[in-house]
Design a protein around this motif. Structure first.
Motif, PDB file in Angstrom:
ATOM      1  N   PRO A 194       0.806  -1.237   0.000  1.00 55.81           N
ATOM      2  CA  PRO A 194       0.000   0.000   0.000  1.00 55.81           C
ATOM      3  C   PRO A 194       0.832   1.276   0.000  1.00 55.81           C
ATOM      4  CG  PRO A 194      -0.899  -1.600   1.547  1.00 55.81           C
ATOM      5  CD  PRO A 194       0.422  -2.143   1.093  1.00 55.81           C
ATOM      6  N   ARG A 195       1.923   1.290   0.765  1.00 54.18           N
ATOM      7  CA  ARG A 195       2.732   2.508   0.830  1.00 54.18           C
ATOM      8  C   ARG A 195       3.364   2.818  -0.517  1.00 54.18           C
ATOM      9  NH1 ARG A 195       6.859   1.662   5.539  1.00 54.18           N
ATOM     10  NH2 ARG A 195       6.803  -0.474   4.737  1.00 54.18           N
ATOM     11  N   TYR A 196       3.775   1.791  -1.241  1.00 50.61           N
ATOM     12  CA  TYR A 196       4.326   1.986  -2.579  1.00 50.61           C
ATOM     13  C   TYR A 196       3.254   2.531  -3.525  1.00 50.61           C
ATOM     14  CZ  TYR A 196       6.487   0.882  -7.087  1.00 50.61           C
ATOM     15  OH  TYR A 196       6.988   0.961  -8.373  1.00 50.61           O
ATOM     16  N   THR A 368      -1.781  11.457   3.484  1.00 42.53           N
ATOM     17  CA  THR A 368      -2.340  10.141   3.796  1.00 42.53           C
ATOM     18  C   THR A 368      -1.231   9.109   3.971  1.00 42.53           C
ATOM     19  OG1 THR A 368      -4.322  10.639   2.501  1.00 42.53           O
ATOM     20  CG2 THR A 368      -3.894   8.315   2.984  1.00 42.53           C
ATOM     21  N   LEU A 369      -0.230   9.155   3.077  1.00 46.22           N
ATOM     22  CA  LEU A 369       0.897   8.238   3.166  1.00 46.22           C
ATOM     23  C   LEU A 369       1.646   8.411   4.479  1.00 46.22           C
ATOM     24  CD1 LEU A 369       2.885   6.178   1.970  1.00 46.22           C
ATOM     25  CD2 LEU A 369       4.010   8.062   0.769  1.00 46.22           C
ATOM     26  N   PHE A 370       1.769   9.636   4.948  1.00 46.20           N
ATOM     27  CA  PHE A 370       2.460   9.900   6.211  1.00 46.20           C
ATOM     28  C   PHE A 370       1.815   9.128   7.364  1.00 46.20           C
ATOM     29  CE2 PHE A 370       2.762  12.304  10.186  1.00 46.20           C
ATOM     30  CZ  PHE A 370       4.138  12.389  10.328  1.00 46.20           C
ATOM     31  N   PHE A 371       0.489   9.180   7.443  1.00 52.03           N
ATOM     32  CA  PHE A 371      -0.207   8.499   8.547  1.00 52.03           C
ATOM     33  C   PHE A 371      -0.212   6.982   8.355  1.00 52.03           C
ATOM     34  CE2 PHE A 371      -2.011  12.811   8.839  1.00 52.03           C
ATOM     35  CZ  PHE A 371      -1.742  13.067  10.174  1.00 52.03           C
ATOM     36  N   VAL A 372      -0.338   6.521   7.118  1.00 52.67           N
ATOM     37  CA  VAL A 372      -0.272   5.081   6.857  1.00 52.67           C
ATOM     38  C   VAL A 372       1.102   4.543   7.225  1.00 52.67           C
ATOM     39  CG1 VAL A 372      -0.264   3.329   5.028  1.00 52.67           C
ATOM     40  CG2 VAL A 372      -2.038   5.090   5.060  1.00 52.67           C
ATOM     41  N   ASN A 373       2.141   5.272   6.857  1.00 51.53           N
ATOM     42  CA  ASN A 373       3.503   4.842   7.152  1.00 51.53           C
ATOM     43  C   ASN A 373       3.790   4.877   8.646  1.00 51.53           C
ATOM     44  OD1 ASN A 373       6.190   4.138   5.934  1.00 51.53           O
ATOM     45  ND2 ASN A 373       6.803   5.909   7.159  1.00 51.53           N
ATOM     46  N   ARG A 375       1.641   4.422  11.009  1.00 51.86           N
ATOM     47  CA  ARG A 375       0.954   3.279  11.604  1.00 51.86           C
ATOM     48  C   ARG A 375       1.729   1.988  11.314  1.00 51.86           C
ATOM     49  NH1 ARG A 375      -3.718   4.313   9.789  1.00 51.86           N
ATOM     50  NH2 ARG A 375      -3.746   2.957   7.948  1.00 51.86           N
ATOM     51  N   HIS A 376       2.255   1.884  10.124  1.00 51.27           N
ATOM     52  CA  HIS A 376       3.018   0.690   9.743  1.00 51.27           C
ATOM     53  C   HIS A 376       4.304   0.575  10.556  1.00 51.27           C
ATOM     54  CE1 HIS A 376       4.437  -2.483   6.979  1.00 51.27           C
ATOM     55  NE2 HIS A 376       5.640  -1.938   7.158  1.00 51.27           N
ATOM     56  N   GLY A 378       4.786   1.704  13.509  1.00 48.12           N
ATOM     57  CA  GLY A 378       4.526   1.747  14.942  1.00 48.12           C
ATOM     58  C   GLY A 378       4.837   3.087  15.565  1.00 48.12           C
ATOM     59  N   GLY A 379       4.602   4.167  14.756  1.00 46.30           N
ATOM     60  CA  GLY A 379       4.810   5.519  15.280  1.00 46.30           C
ATOM     61  C   GLY A 379       6.187   6.060  15.031  1.00 46.30           C
ATOM     62  N   ASN A 380       7.107   5.241  14.450  1.00 47.46           N
ATOM     63  CA  ASN A 380       8.456   5.747  14.133  1.00 47.46           C
ATOM     64  C   ASN A 380       8.413   6.602  12.890  1.00 47.46           C
ATOM     65  OD1 ASN A 380       9.663   4.407  16.287  1.00 47.46           O
ATOM     66  ND2 ASN A 380       9.908   2.524  15.078  1.00 47.46           N
ATOM     67  N   ARG A 381       9.265   7.614  12.806  1.00 48.09           N
ATOM     68  CA  ARG A 381       9.334   8.493  11.660  1.00 48.09           C
ATOM     69  C   ARG A 381       9.976   7.764  10.495  1.00 48.09           C
ATOM     70  NH1 ARG A 381      12.490  13.621  13.033  1.00 48.09           N
ATOM     71  NH2 ARG A 381      14.239  12.231  12.734  1.00 48.09           N
ATOM     72  N   ALA A 382       9.410   8.005   9.228  1.00 46.83           N
ATOM     73  CA  ALA A 382       9.972   7.358   8.031  1.00 46.83           C
ATOM     74  C   ALA A 382      11.341   7.916   7.696  1.00 46.83           C
ATOM     75  CB  ALA A 382       9.035   7.568   6.856  1.00 46.83           C
TER      76      ALA A 382
END
Length: 382
Positions: A194-196, A368-373, A375-376, A378-382
């Motif tokens: 999904p993130r891709y 939207t991707l920011f929040f999906v990522n 959550r994926h 576990g709250g860590n920054r991408a």
């Protein structure tokens, strides 16, 4: 590292000479804005089809250098033949042929560079900036030479730069990947990430519009009173501003994260198109061209690194190939064609109003991707 930087430099010299001036060349041959835009759009159509295929071939057969040598020689040859064209169908067919072959370059070179820098150290952005420098130098030089001679000079610059890349190809590092199963298996894997897919959606809206601007900018700048040489100078300033941002992109990504950097780049890009729709003076446009460095200079390295993070290693050539096809291909094709139709029916400023709206939608996708990522992770920054 130096050889990779040189490769980017010459490859984007070819792009800078061709893409910034070809719409004006076609218009000088009697084509309407819609016809010229459709010629420019046929390149991305072919890119959509063949760029992922080049990536999959490299994944399957580990043939990066062989693919580059054969395709770039073919592209250079067609570029020289282009100067003998004199009809709209020929312009379409030959440009499609050029795009078919030179579309191999971006995904293969990006994949080699990312693999090399991850294995040996270094920063992808510091390599990619040489492409921005090459594009800037070629745009400016092509504009000056074309105004003093003839616009057909762009094809000789394009062919010469492609041959220079061919000569450099033998020295490229041979980065290995390992693909299991059918070549289409890579596409099947990507569809379930999904993130891709969210990044691909934003790339279609944000970077596709940026690419469409490369085709439409000449019409816009001359509409506000600019000259052909001014078009070339504009691309020098805009593309030149990408280099320093690409140089520091790695630091910004490490400090703030990939997705926040992408959101910043997309927001700046959107504001730029809205500004163009207000019919500003050519002087003001020239002064504000540096903002392209923020949009392109940050979007490219951040998106490339994000793809490497979220996709399996064995399909990363394919993943980057699809990404390039979406941004440089499908997105550019869509917005260039739509922009040309609107420019002929209304005006070029209405076109840029639409491009601004499309880019804003891309910003929303990235949020939207920011929040999906998050959550994926576990709250860590991408």
């Amino acid at each position: 590292m130096k050889l990779l930087g040189s490769y980017y430099f010459f490859f984007f010299i070819a792009f800078g000479a061709l893409y910034t001036m070809l719409p004006l060349y076609l218009e000088s041959k009697g084509l309407s804005k819609q016809q010229a835009s459709s010629v420019m759009a046929v390149g991305p159509v072919v890119t959509v089809i063949f760029q992922p295929i080049w990536g999959m071939i490299c994944d399957r057969y580990h043939a990066q250098r062989k693919v580059l040598i054969s395709t770039l020689i073919a592209a250079a040859t067609i570029g020289l033949v282009y100067t003998f064209s004199d009809t709209y169908p020929l312009y379409l067919i030959l440009f499609a042929g050029m795009a078919l072959f030179h579309s191999s370059g971006v995904p293969i070179l990006d994949s080699i560079s990312l693999s090399y820098t991850q294995r040996n150290g270094g920063d992808y952005g510091s390599l990619r900036l040489w492409g921005a420098i090459g594009f800037a130098v070629a745009s400016w030089g092509a504009g000056l030479i074309a105004e003093r001679t003839d616009l057909s000079v762009i094809f000789y610059l394009y062919a010469g730069a492609m041959i220079a890349c061919v000569l450099l190809t033998r020295g490229l590092p041979q980065e290995q990947t390992h693909l299991g199963g059918n070549m289409l298996q890579g596409l099947r894997k990507l569809v379930f990430i999904p993130r891709y897919l969210l990044l691909m959606s934003s790339t279609f809206l944000v970077f596709g519009v940026i690419q469409a601007n490369n085709a439409l900018y000449g019409f816009f700048f001359t509409a506000i009173g600019g000259t052909v040489a001014g078009v070339g100078l504009s691309f020098l300033i805009a593309a030149g501003s990408e280099a320093p941002l690409m140089f520091i992109a790695g630091k910004l990504i490490r400090k703030y994260g990939m997705i926040p950097v992408l959101i910043l780049a997309a927001t700046v890009s959107s504001l730029r198109w809205i500004f163009y729709s207000t019919e500003p003076s050519s002087t003001l446009v020239m002064w504000l061209l540096f903002v392209q460095g923020i949009s392109v200079g940050l979007y490219l390295p951040a998106s490339a690194q994000f793809i490497r993070e979220v996709t399996p290693k064995e399909v990363q050539f394919t993943a980057i190939g699809v990404y390039s096809a979406v941004g440089h291909g499908l997105g550019a094709m869509t917005w260039t064609m739509v922009g040309g139709v609107i420019a002929d029916k209304y005006d070029i400023f209405t076109t840029y109003r639409l491009l601004g709206v499309a880019s804003w939608l891309g910003v929303c996708v990235l949020i939207t991707l920011f929040f999906v990522n998050r959550r994926h992770r576990g709250g860590n920054r991408a």
